[in-house]
Design a protein around this motif. Structure first.
Motif, PDB file in Angstrom:
ATOM      1  N   ARG A  57       5.286 -12.472  74.817  1.00 22.67           N
ATOM      2  CA  ARG A  57       6.510 -12.401  74.016  1.00 22.67           C
ATOM      3  C   ARG A  57       6.342 -11.272  73.002  1.00 22.67           C
ATOM      4  NH1 ARG A  57       9.454 -17.144  70.322  1.00 22.67           N
ATOM      5  NH2 ARG A  57      10.857 -15.722  69.230  1.00 22.67           N
ATOM      6  N   LYS A  58       7.194 -10.263  73.097  1.00 22.79           N
ATOM      7  CA  LYS A  58       7.096  -9.097  72.209  1.00 22.79           C
ATOM      8  C   LYS A  58       7.591  -9.450  70.815  1.00 22.79           C
ATOM      9  CE  LYS A  58       6.434  -4.665  71.337  1.00 22.79           C
ATOM     10  NZ  LYS A  58       6.518  -4.769  69.859  1.00 22.79           N
ATOM     11  N   ASN A  59       6.759  -9.185  69.831  1.00 20.81           N
ATOM     12  CA  ASN A  59       7.131  -9.353  68.441  1.00 20.81           C
ATOM     13  C   ASN A  59       7.158  -7.989  67.771  1.00 20.81           C
ATOM     14  OD1 ASN A  59       7.164 -12.473  67.778  1.00 20.81           O
ATOM     15  ND2 ASN A  59       5.476 -12.120  69.203  1.00 20.81           N
ATOM     16  N   ASP A  60       7.134  -7.972  66.472  1.00 25.88           N
ATOM     17  CA  ASP A  60       7.257  -6.725  65.720  1.00 25.88           C
ATOM     18  C   ASP A  60       6.210  -5.701  66.152  1.00 25.88           C
ATOM     19  OD1 ASP A  60       7.903  -4.826  63.837  1.00 25.88           O
ATOM     20  OD2 ASP A  60       6.765  -5.777  62.241  1.00 25.88           O
ATOM     21  N   ASP A  61       4.940  -6.025  65.951  1.00 24.87           N
ATOM     22  CA  ASP A  61       3.880  -5.076  66.297  1.00 24.87           C
ATOM     23  C   ASP A  61       2.767  -5.760  67.097  1.00 24.87           C
ATOM     24  OD1 ASP A  61       2.931  -6.674  64.300  1.00 24.87           O
ATOM     25  OD2 ASP A  61       1.942  -5.079  63.176  1.00 24.87           O
ATOM     26  N   PHE A  62       3.082  -6.874  67.737  1.00 26.23           N
ATOM     27  CA  PHE A  62       2.073  -7.592  68.510  1.00 26.23           C
ATOM     28  C   PHE A  62       2.752  -8.408  69.608  1.00 26.23           C
ATOM     29  CE2 PHE A  62       3.544 -10.611  65.412  1.00 26.23           C
ATOM     30  CZ  PHE A  62       3.415 -11.857  65.997  1.00 26.23           C
ATOM     31  N   PHE A  63       1.925  -8.972  70.487  1.00 30.02           N
ATOM     32  CA  PHE A  63       2.414  -9.827  71.556  1.00 30.02           C
ATOM     33  C   PHE A  63       1.888 -11.246  71.374  1.00 30.02           C
ATOM     34  CE2 PHE A  63       2.429  -5.616  73.514  1.00 30.02           C
ATOM     35  CZ  PHE A  63       3.656  -5.593  74.161  1.00 30.02           C
ATOM     36  N   HIS A  64       2.774 -12.213  71.531  1.00 27.35           N
ATOM     37  CA  HIS A  64       2.300 -13.596  71.598  1.00 27.35           C
ATOM     38  C   HIS A  64       1.954 -13.852  73.065  1.00 27.35           C
ATOM     39  CE1 HIS A  64       1.925 -17.213  69.119  1.00 27.35           C
ATOM     40  NE2 HIS A  64       1.866 -17.811  70.293  1.00 27.35           N
ATOM     41  N   LEU A  65       0.760 -14.351  73.285  1.00 27.07           N
ATOM     42  CA  LEU A  65       0.209 -14.466  74.632  1.00 27.07           C
ATOM     43  C   LEU A  65       0.224 -15.908  75.125  1.00 27.07           C
ATOM     44  CD1 LEU A  65      -1.391 -13.204  77.039  1.00 27.07           C
ATOM     45  CD2 LEU A  65      -3.478 -13.647  75.716  1.00 27.07           C
ATOM     46  N   TYR A  66       0.762 -16.109  76.326  1.00 29.13           N
ATOM     47  CA  TYR A  66       0.779 -17.418  76.976  1.00 29.13           C
ATOM     48  C   TYR A  66       0.076 -17.299  78.328  1.00 29.13           C
ATOM     49  CZ  TYR A  66       4.610 -17.970  73.627  1.00 29.13           C
ATOM     50  OH  TYR A  66       5.371 -17.980  72.481  1.00 29.13           O
ATOM     51  N   PHE A  67      -0.493 -18.392  78.784  1.00 31.17           N
ATOM     52  CA  PHE A  67      -1.171 -18.360  80.076  1.00 31.17           C
ATOM     53  C   PHE A  67      -0.829 -19.592  80.905  1.00 31.17           C
ATOM     54  CE2 PHE A  67      -4.078 -20.519  77.143  1.00 31.17           C
ATOM     55  CZ  PHE A  67      -4.382 -21.676  77.841  1.00 31.17           C
ATOM     56  N   ILE A  68      -0.876 -19.401  82.222  1.00 30.22           N
ATOM     57  CA  ILE A  68      -0.804 -20.492  83.196  1.00 30.22           C
ATOM     58  C   ILE A  68      -1.913 -20.206  84.191  1.00 30.22           C
ATOM     59  CG2 ILE A  68       0.619 -21.765  84.847  1.00 30.22           C
ATOM     60  CD1 ILE A  68       2.513 -19.363  82.816  1.00 30.22           C
ATOM     61  N   SER A  69      -2.892 -21.094  84.304  1.00 28.12           N
ATOM     62  CA  SER A  69      -4.073 -20.814  85.110  1.00 28.12           C
ATOM     63  C   SER A  69      -4.576 -22.069  85.804  1.00 28.12           C
ATOM     64  CB  SER A  69      -5.176 -20.233  84.221  1.00 28.12           C
ATOM     65  OG  SER A  69      -6.363 -19.985  84.951  1.00 28.12           O
ATOM     66  N   THR A  70      -5.349 -21.868  86.884  1.00 27.17           N
ATOM     67  CA  THR A  70      -5.933 -23.017  87.570  1.00 27.17           C
ATOM     68  C   THR A  70      -7.168 -23.537  86.843  1.00 27.17           C
ATOM     69  OG1 THR A  70      -7.249 -21.550  88.972  1.00 27.17           O
ATOM     70  CG2 THR A  70      -5.119 -22.286  89.839  1.00 27.17           C
ATOM     71  N   GLY A  71      -7.781 -22.728  85.960  1.00 34.25           N
ATOM     72  CA  GLY A  71      -8.971 -23.189  85.262  1.00 34.25           C
ATOM     73  C   GLY A  71      -9.535 -22.153  84.317  1.00 34.25           C
ATOM     74  N   TYR A  86      -5.400  -3.205  77.785  1.00 31.22           N
ATOM     75  CA  TYR A  86      -4.650  -2.995  76.542  1.00 31.22           C
ATOM     76  C   TYR A  86      -5.591  -3.079  75.331  1.00 31.22           C
ATOM     77  CZ  TYR A  86      -1.035  -4.356  79.899  1.00 31.22           C
ATOM     78  OH  TYR A  86      -0.251  -4.453  81.007  1.00 31.22           O
ATOM     79  N   PRO A  87      -6.526  -2.158  75.218  1.00 34.22           N
ATOM     80  CA  PRO A  87      -7.533  -2.240  74.141  1.00 34.22           C
ATOM     81  C   PRO A  87      -6.962  -2.082  72.735  1.00 34.22           C
ATOM     82  CG  PRO A  87      -7.655  -0.106  75.236  1.00 34.22           C
ATOM     83  CD  PRO A  87      -6.712  -0.941  76.054  1.00 34.22           C
ATOM     84  N   ASP A  88      -5.804  -1.457  72.604  1.00 38.67           N
ATOM     85  CA  ASP A  88      -5.251  -1.195  71.277  1.00 38.67           C
ATOM     86  C   ASP A  88      -4.136  -2.155  70.879  1.00 38.67           C
ATOM     87  OD1 ASP A  88      -6.934   1.039  70.974  1.00 38.67           O
ATOM     88  OD2 ASP A  88      -5.542   2.285  72.120  1.00 38.67           O
ATOM     89  N   SER A  89      -3.822  -3.120  71.747  1.00 39.18           N
ATOM     90  CA  SER A  89      -2.732  -4.058  71.459  1.00 39.18           C
ATOM     91  C   SER A  89      -3.244  -5.271  70.685  1.00 39.18           C
ATOM     92  CB  SER A  89      -2.077  -4.529  72.760  1.00 39.18           C
ATOM     93  OG  SER A  89      -1.458  -3.454  73.433  1.00 39.18           O
ATOM     94  N   ILE A  90      -2.360  -5.844  69.881  1.00 40.94           N
ATOM     95  CA  ILE A  90      -2.676  -7.068  69.147  1.00 40.94           C
ATOM     96  C   ILE A  90      -2.085  -8.248  69.912  1.00 40.94           C
ATOM     97  CG2 ILE A  90      -2.364  -8.336  66.984  1.00 40.94           C
ATOM     98  CD1 ILE A  90      -2.046  -5.644  65.576  1.00 40.94           C
ATOM     99  N   PHE A  91      -2.911  -9.245  70.195  1.00 42.27           N
ATOM    100  CA  PHE A  91      -2.465 -10.439  70.897  1.00 42.27           C
ATOM    101  C   PHE A  91      -2.730 -11.673  70.037  1.00 42.27           C
ATOM    102  CE2 PHE A  91      -3.559  -7.531  74.433  1.00 42.27           C
ATOM    103  CZ  PHE A  91      -2.335  -7.512  75.097  1.00 42.27           C
ATOM    104  N   VAL A  92      -1.777 -12.598  70.040  1.00 45.07           N
ATOM    105  CA  VAL A  92      -1.916 -13.866  69.328  1.00 45.07           C
ATOM    106  C   VAL A  92      -1.615 -14.993  70.301  1.00 45.07           C
ATOM    107  CG1 VAL A  92      -1.033 -15.318  67.461  1.00 45.07           C
ATOM    108  CG2 VAL A  92      -1.233 -12.849  67.119  1.00 45.07           C
ATOM    109  N   THR A  93      -2.398 -16.063  70.232  1.00 39.65           N
ATOM    110  CA  THR A  93      -2.151 -17.194  71.124  1.00 39.65           C
ATOM    111  C   THR A  93      -2.328 -18.504  70.374  1.00 39.65           C
ATOM    112  OG1 THR A  93      -2.643 -18.074  73.331  1.00 39.65           O
ATOM    113  CG2 THR A  93      -4.529 -17.476  71.953  1.00 39.65           C
ATOM    114  N   ASP A  94      -1.588 -19.540  70.805  1.00 42.98           N
ATOM    115  CA  ASP A  94      -1.723 -20.886  70.258  1.00 42.98           C
ATOM    116  C   ASP A  94      -2.415 -21.759  71.289  1.00 42.98           C
ATOM    117  OD1 ASP A  94       0.294 -21.690  67.694  1.00 42.98           O
ATOM    118  OD2 ASP A  94       0.702 -19.774  68.669  1.00 42.98           O
TER     119      ASP A  94
END
Length: 269
Positions: A57-71, A86-94
């Motif tokens: 999810r694109k925010n102001d200067d970062f991405f909120h990161l979500y995942f769906i995975s088998t494990g 994406y070494p220079d990107s800011i990611f946030v996750t809950d």
């Protein structure tokens, strides 16, 4: 990462991961209505890895990161590739769950350069206040013309990386649903409370009074009015920073107690 153009891309990816029948972990809890709104604004992206799918999810200067995975193994591989791409990107996750169950997921993110920014605990209240109480007339429903002021108030008073500040469209929708209460002085916002109502449950999302207007009982007036609006719900919840002793004391005064759920907000800069 590619733009998500249709909600079916999300539902299909979730079905694909489930179809492997090798496990299922997820932190994507955006409902369909909000997802469609974000898609229409071009704010949701997707990236597919082997048995692990990321949604951004694109925010102001970062991405909120979500995942769906088998494990966890597949999640770790996906995060490793993500860091390299994406070494220079800011990611946030809950990462939400009972402490024991979510710790292992936190460890996978830590291996890939994420650190804990905040730790929130959920509190719940199951008893209502006296419905005959006197409500302060200074509190009123927000009107559409306050959308920009509301968003500015939230941006100024909350951490954008951990609070998921709503878009103007989200705020407007809540105003239309009568889920935003405000106090004003000469047409300027002095405080607000924003909440959700879902059936017999309600959730307090934001509660703030401008510093210059604190100690005038504006905050308590907003809080009590929110309880009144949620009087037909049986379960009222909120998240609180586990280090914010003052807030915990206030919520406890109003009858909130801790549940077992914890939200580890992690960030990679």
């Amino acid at each position: 990462m590619d733009n998500i153009c249709d909600y079916s891309q999300i539902s299909n990816t979730i079905s694909t991961i489930r179809s492997y029948k090798e496990g299922f972990i997820i932190n994507f809890y955006i409902d369909e209505k909000l997802s469609r709104s974000l898609i229409s604004q071009g704010l949701l992206y997707i990236e597919i890895h082997e048995k692990c799918i990321f949604i951004f999810r694109k925010n102001d200067d970062f991405f909120h990161l979500y995942f769906i995975s088998t494990g966890l193994t597949q999640l770790n591989c996906g995060l490793s590739k993500l860091s390299g791409t994406y070494p220079d990107s800011i990611f946030v996750t809950d990462l939400i769950g009972n402490n024991d169950s979510v710790i292992k997921i936190c460890e996978v993110f830590e291996k890939n350069g994420f650190t804990i920014r905040r730790k929130l605990r959920r509190m719940v209240r199951t008893t209502g206040l006296d419905q005959e109480q006197t409500l302060d007339p200074i509190v009123d429903y927000a009107k559409p013309e306050y959308v920009k002021q509301l968003q500015e108030l939230l941006i100024e008073n909350f951490d954008k990386y951990s609070e998921q500040i709503p878009t103007e469209d989200e705020i407007l929708q809540k105003i239309e649903n009568k889920q935003v209460l405000i106090t004003t002085y000469q047409s300027k916002l002095t405080g607000c409370v924003i909440f959700d109502i879902n059936g017999i449950s309600s959730h307090l999302r934001y509660w703030v009074t401008l510093p210059a207007y604190r100690n005038q009982k504006i905050g308590s007036s907003l809080f009590r009015r929110a309880f009144h609006e949620c009087r037909n719900t049986k379960r009222q919840t909120l998240w609180v920073d586990d280090k914010n002793e003052n807030a915990i004391k206030i919520y406890s005064y109003y009858g909130f107690t801790f549940e077992s759920l914890t939200d580890f907000i992690m960030i990679k800069k």
